[in-house]
Design a protein around this motif. Structure first.
Motif, PDB file in Angstrom:
ATOM      1  N   PRO A   1     -17.111  11.725 -23.226  1.00 56.44           N
ATOM      2  CA  PRO A   1     -17.398  11.098 -21.934  1.00 56.44           C
ATOM      3  C   PRO A   1     -16.942   9.649 -21.844  1.00 56.44           C
ATOM      4  O   PRO A   1     -16.488   9.205 -20.793  1.00 56.44           O
ATOM      5  CB  PRO A   1     -18.918  11.220 -21.823  1.00 56.44           C
ATOM      6  CG  PRO A   1     -19.243  12.437 -22.622  1.00 56.44           C
ATOM      7  CD  PRO A   1     -18.282  12.410 -23.774  1.00 56.44           C
TER       8      PRO A   1
ATOM      9  N   ASP B   1     -14.405   8.409 -18.748  1.00 56.16           N
ATOM     10  CA  ASP B   1     -14.627   7.321 -17.792  1.00 56.16           C
ATOM     11  C   ASP B   1     -13.385   6.451 -17.655  1.00 56.16           C
ATOM     12  O   ASP B   1     -13.022   6.021 -16.557  1.00 56.16           O
ATOM     13  CB  ASP B   1     -15.815   6.465 -18.239  1.00 56.16           C
ATOM     14  CG  ASP B   1     -17.144   7.172 -18.078  1.00 56.16           C
ATOM     15  OD1 ASP B   1     -17.189   8.209 -17.377  1.00 56.16           O
ATOM     16  OD2 ASP B   1     -18.145   6.713 -18.655  1.00 56.16           O
TER      17      ASP B   1
ATOM     18  N   THR C   1     -19.162  22.408 -16.038  1.00 58.02           N
ATOM     19  CA  THR C   1     -20.290  22.771 -16.901  1.00 58.02           C
ATOM     20  C   THR C   1     -20.010  24.136 -17.500  1.00 58.02           C
ATOM     21  O   THR C   1     -19.588  25.053 -16.799  1.00 58.02           O
ATOM     22  CB  THR C   1     -21.593  22.813 -16.098  1.00 58.02           C
ATOM     23  OG1 THR C   1     -21.803  21.526 -15.506  1.00 58.02           O
ATOM     24  CG2 THR C   1     -22.775  23.148 -16.994  1.00 58.02           C
TER      25      THR C   1
ATOM     26  N   THR D   1     -28.183  12.190 -24.145  1.00 57.85           N
ATOM     27  CA  THR D   1     -27.266  12.586 -23.080  1.00 57.85           C
ATOM     28  C   THR D   1     -26.864  11.408 -22.194  1.00 57.85           C
ATOM     29  O   THR D   1     -25.737  11.355 -21.699  1.00 57.85           O
ATOM     30  CB  THR D   1     -27.874  13.708 -22.219  1.00 57.85           C
ATOM     31  OG1 THR D   1     -29.176  13.320 -21.768  1.00 57.85           O
ATOM     32  CG2 THR D   1     -27.994  14.992 -23.013  1.00 57.85           C
ATOM     33  N   LYS D   2     -27.776  10.458 -22.003  1.00 54.86           N
ATOM     34  CA  LYS D   2     -27.438   9.280 -21.197  1.00 54.86           C
ATOM     35  C   LYS D   2     -26.403   8.407 -21.895  1.00 54.86           C
ATOM     36  O   LYS D   2     -25.422   7.969 -21.287  1.00 54.86           O
ATOM     37  CB  LYS D   2     -28.703   8.452 -20.925  1.00 54.86           C
ATOM     38  CG  LYS D   2     -29.556   8.943 -19.775  1.00 54.86           C
ATOM     39  CD  LYS D   2     -30.710   7.969 -19.544  1.00 54.86           C
ATOM     40  CE  LYS D   2     -31.547   8.389 -18.341  1.00 54.86           C
ATOM     41  NZ  LYS D   2     -32.683   7.450 -18.127  1.00 54.86           N
TER      42      LYS D   2
ATOM     43  N   ARG E   1     -23.177  10.587 -21.178  1.00 55.53           N
ATOM     44  CA  ARG E   1     -23.111   9.945 -19.869  1.00 55.53           C
ATOM     45  C   ARG E   1     -23.597  10.855 -18.740  1.00 55.53           C
ATOM     46  O   ARG E   1     -23.151  10.747 -17.606  1.00 55.53           O
ATOM     47  CB  ARG E   1     -21.672   9.489 -19.563  1.00 55.53           C
ATOM     48  CG  ARG E   1     -21.026   8.626 -20.645  1.00 55.53           C
ATOM     49  CD  ARG E   1     -21.726   7.300 -20.810  1.00 55.53           C
ATOM     50  NE  ARG E   1     -21.145   6.508 -21.882  1.00 55.53           N
ATOM     51  CZ  ARG E   1     -20.172   5.592 -21.705  1.00 55.53           C
ATOM     52  NH1 ARG E   1     -19.705   5.362 -20.503  1.00 55.53           N
ATOM     53  NH2 ARG E   1     -19.718   4.907 -22.730  1.00 55.53           N
ATOM     54  N   ASN E   2     -24.487  11.780 -19.051  1.00 56.37           N
ATOM     55  CA  ASN E   2     -25.022  12.686 -18.033  1.00 56.37           C
ATOM     56  C   ASN E   2     -26.375  13.203 -18.501  1.00 56.37           C
ATOM     57  O   ASN E   2     -26.453  14.133 -19.316  1.00 56.37           O
ATOM     58  CB  ASN E   2     -24.062  13.846 -17.783  1.00 56.37           C
ATOM     59  CG  ASN E   2     -24.523  14.758 -16.654  1.00 56.37           C
ATOM     60  OD1 ASN E   2     -25.628  14.617 -16.126  1.00 56.37           O
ATOM     61  ND2 ASN E   2     -23.687  15.706 -16.284  1.00 56.37           N
ATOM     62  N   ALA E   3     -27.462  12.611 -17.981  1.00 55.76           N
ATOM     63  CA  ALA E   3     -28.812  12.976 -18.420  1.00 55.76           C
ATOM     64  C   ALA E   3     -29.169  14.410 -18.069  1.00 55.76           C
ATOM     65  O   ALA E   3     -30.086  14.991 -18.664  1.00 55.76           O
ATOM     66  CB  ALA E   3     -29.839  12.020 -17.815  1.00 55.76           C
ATOM     67  N   ASP E   4     -28.438  15.021 -17.111  1.00 57.33           N
ATOM     68  CA  ASP E   4     -28.730  16.403 -16.724  1.00 57.33           C
ATOM     69  C   ASP E   4     -28.364  17.401 -17.827  1.00 57.33           C
ATOM     70  O   ASP E   4     -28.711  18.575 -17.738  1.00 57.33           O
ATOM     71  CB  ASP E   4     -27.964  16.778 -15.451  1.00 57.33           C
ATOM     72  CG  ASP E   4     -28.485  16.043 -14.226  1.00 57.33           C
ATOM     73  OD1 ASP E   4     -29.639  15.578 -14.279  1.00 57.33           O
ATOM     74  OD2 ASP E   4     -27.739  15.923 -13.242  1.00 57.33           O
ATOM     75  N   LEU E   5     -27.678  16.923 -18.859  1.00 57.52           N
ATOM     76  CA  LEU E   5     -27.279  17.817 -19.952  1.00 57.52           C
ATOM     77  C   LEU E   5     -28.328  17.902 -21.060  1.00 57.52           C
ATOM     78  O   LEU E   5     -28.119  18.605 -22.056  1.00 57.52           O
ATOM     79  CB  LEU E   5     -25.937  17.359 -20.551  1.00 57.52           C
ATOM     80  CG  LEU E   5     -24.729  17.415 -19.595  1.00 57.52           C
ATOM     81  CD1 LEU E   5     -23.475  16.892 -20.299  1.00 57.52           C
ATOM     82  CD2 LEU E   5     -24.500  18.831 -19.092  1.00 57.52           C
TER      83      LEU E   5
ATOM     84  N   THR F   1     -28.491  19.577 -26.509  1.00 56.83           N
ATOM     85  CA  THR F   1     -27.878  19.267 -25.222  1.00 56.83           C
ATOM     86  C   THR F   1     -27.076  20.467 -24.717  1.00 56.83           C
ATOM     87  O   THR F   1     -26.611  21.299 -25.499  1.00 56.83           O
ATOM     88  CB  THR F   1     -26.905  18.067 -25.286  1.00 56.83           C
ATOM     89  OG1 THR F   1     -25.664  18.477 -25.867  1.00 56.83           O
ATOM     90  CG2 THR F   1     -27.486  16.916 -26.083  1.00 56.83           C
TER      91      THR F   1
ATOM     92  N   GLU G   1     -20.423  20.099 -21.070  1.00 59.42           N
ATOM     93  CA  GLU G   1     -19.361  20.102 -20.081  1.00 59.42           C
ATOM     94  C   GLU G   1     -18.028  20.165 -20.822  1.00 59.42           C
ATOM     95  O   GLU G   1     -17.937  19.754 -21.975  1.00 59.42           O
ATOM     96  CB  GLU G   1     -19.387  18.825 -19.230  1.00 59.42           C
ATOM     97  CG  GLU G   1     -20.606  18.684 -18.345  1.00 59.42           C
ATOM     98  CD  GLU G   1     -20.618  17.356 -17.607  1.00 59.42           C
ATOM     99  OE1 GLU G   1     -21.070  17.338 -16.457  1.00 59.42           O
ATOM    100  OE2 GLU G   1     -20.188  16.349 -18.195  1.00 59.42           O
TER     101      GLU G   1
END
Length: 506
Positions: free
Chosen positions: A232, A236, A250, A285-286, A290-294, A473, A476
């Motif tokens: 990630p 970016d 995903t 994941t944050k 870079r994606n807390a939804d993972l 986790t 993606e």
């Protein structure tokens, strides 16, 4: 594989040429997957994804089963005989036709090996006219999904020597092997006789590059036209590059801690639950993904309909609960804060690998988090082959791995392999649950959604409670491509990367 400088990169994949659709410039592809051999059960996924070899059945981008080498398939009323009718215009790269007889012979070899077919109740494989018939000892609704798996790629008889050992990959896809230099380099050329038509680009050069940042530099410099599996932090940066396109999907892949449930460190449910409670999934994941939804609150991600169960207690960080569970399991802090029991320190080695570049930093984060509850963890980064090797010899204590749950498009296939009796190289180790074994057998025998739904829920509940594998986790897949090309698509199931559809931009 490390590449020291731009010159080495240029030599590896060939210097960039001026954009000219008429020339013979190869498509340059970089990914993390080494080609450690040519046995399909071992590295067949490389030849499947790069469209060298094909399976009887494949999938579309929605995960539905669609024709591969088989145009149609059907089962008998009793569910014991499956018939797969081949398309009539498929040809192997050596010029011989793909017949039912050669297809049956290739599948018999797969059945005798260590691939997924050995998990299916297959009694016999035979050919009749243009049809391959597979006879089962009991109904098994997931059979077509099993025939998507890369270990079942159909190979020409010329792929094998007189003793039946595989000596070359002669498939039926749009690309044929031009040169193979294990473990890093594979050169492909258009086969010239693919049933699906002529590929958009005549040649493909694949290079295995283990370091994610190196792959990012290759995309930026033009040393690679298509790059798979990016960190990630690199994505970016690459998103703002005007010369590049970035696609993210995903995928049904979960990063899990594979633990040896027969070891004195993980043989109690409380110990495995404590490990889970000590992990800060949201933080990992944050910061790293870079994606807390993972953050994996259970084994299967939400995209896997019917397998992500809203009613189960989500996995989440609770350090105090972790300490209480470890105390209940008999572990007490030593003088240096590391837990002890029966004179043994809670000190384990976590094995991982860099072909998925996010795994080592995640392992380091987990190492620090487990230290907070008194567990000493040593991180060892090796080749991915070390995981199954240590599983087999019993020396694996803990491994951080990336597990794809669409390796067979029906997740039952992976469950049957990972959590059946004895577990598997990438599944459970030292864990035996007769109820789970019975559930996966029942799931495999039916395709009725009403019958399957409660079984799927119960399977998830057992895995959530007993944690033979500890989810960390979800995942993606990021693909970076040069704007010199068009037609790049993400396959969320990672079955086929569709390279034959790529064209040079006009």
């Amino acid at each position: 594989m490390r590449i020291a400088n731009a010159l080495a990169l240029t030599l590896a994949l060939g210097a960039p040429l001026a954009v000219n659709p008429a020339n013979a410039e190869p498509l340059k592809v970089a990914g993390p997957w080494e080609i450690t051999g040519i046995e399909p059960a071992q590295t067949g996924y490389v030849f499947s994804r790069l469209q060298v070899a094909e399976t009887l059945v494949t999938t579309d981008k929605q995960g539905d089963l669609v024709p591969g080498l088989a145009q149609t398939w059907a089962t008998s009323d009793d569910g014991l005989t499956w018939s797969f009718t081949l398309r009539g215009n498929a040809v192997f790269h050596d010029g011989t036709p793909v017949t039912a007889e050669t297809t049956a012979a290739s599948l018999k070899r797969s059945l005798a090996g260590v691939g997924v077919l050995s998990q299916a109740p297959i009694a016999a494989i035979a050919s009749e006219g243009d049809t391959v018939q597979i006879t089962l000892s009991k109904p098994f609704s997931a059979l077509p999904a099993y025939l998507v798996h890369f270990s079942t790629i159909i190979l020409a008889p010329s792929s094998f020597d007189a003793a039946g050992k595989i000596v070359q990959i002669v498939g039926s896809g749009p690309y044929k092997v031009k040169a193979l230099t294990p473990p890093a380099r594979l050169e492909l050329a258009a086969s010239g006789a693919w049933w699906g038509g002529k590929p958009g680009i005549e040649e493909v050069n694949y290079l295995a590059v283990g370091q994610g940042e190196t792959r990012a530099l290759m995309a930026e410099s033009g040393e690679a036209d298509v790059v798979f599996s990016m960190l990630p932090v690199s994505v970016d940066r690459l998103k703002v590059n005007p010369k590049l396109d970035v696609q993210i999907a995903t995928i049904p892949r979960t990063r899990i801690l594979k633990v040896n449930a027969a070891s004195p460190f993980f043989d109690q449910i409380e110990e495995r639950q404590a490990i889970s409670a000590a992990i800060d999934r949201v933080g990992i994941t944050k910061v790293i993904l870079r994606n807390a939804d993972l953050a994996a609150t259970q084994l299967f991600p939400p995209a896997m309909k019917g397998w992500n169960v809203s009613g189960v207690q989500p996995l989440e960080k609770n350090v105090e609960k972790a300490k209480e569970l470890l105390a209940a399991a008999g572990w007490t802090p030593g003088n240096d804060g590391i837990l002890e029991k029966d004179g043994k320190r809670f000190s384990v080695t976590m094995l991982t690998y860099a072909s998925w570049p996010e795994l080592p930093p995640i392992a380091t984060a987990i190492q620090a988090q487990l230290r907070q509850v008194g567990i000493e963890t040593k991180v060892s980064v090796a080749n991915s082959s070390e995981i199954p090797a240590r599983h087999k010899d019993g020396t694996l204590e803990m491994g951080l791995i990336s597990r794809l749950y669409s390796i067979v498009p029906d997740p039952v296939g992976t469950l049957l392999q990972d959590y059946g009796k004895g577990g598997s190289d990438w599944g459970s180790m030292g864990w035996d649950n007769p109820e789970m074994q019975g559930i996966v057998q029942e799931l495999a025998a039916t395709s009725d959604p009403k019958v399957r739904a409660p079984l799927q829920t119960r399977a998830v509940e057992i895995l959530q409670q007993e944690l033979p594998s500890i989810p960390v986790t979800w995942s993606e897949l990021a693909i970076v491509s040069s704007k010199r090309i068009t037609g790049v698509e993400v396959d969320p199931l990672e079955v086929n990367y569709g390279l034959s559809s790529i064209r040079w931009a006009q």
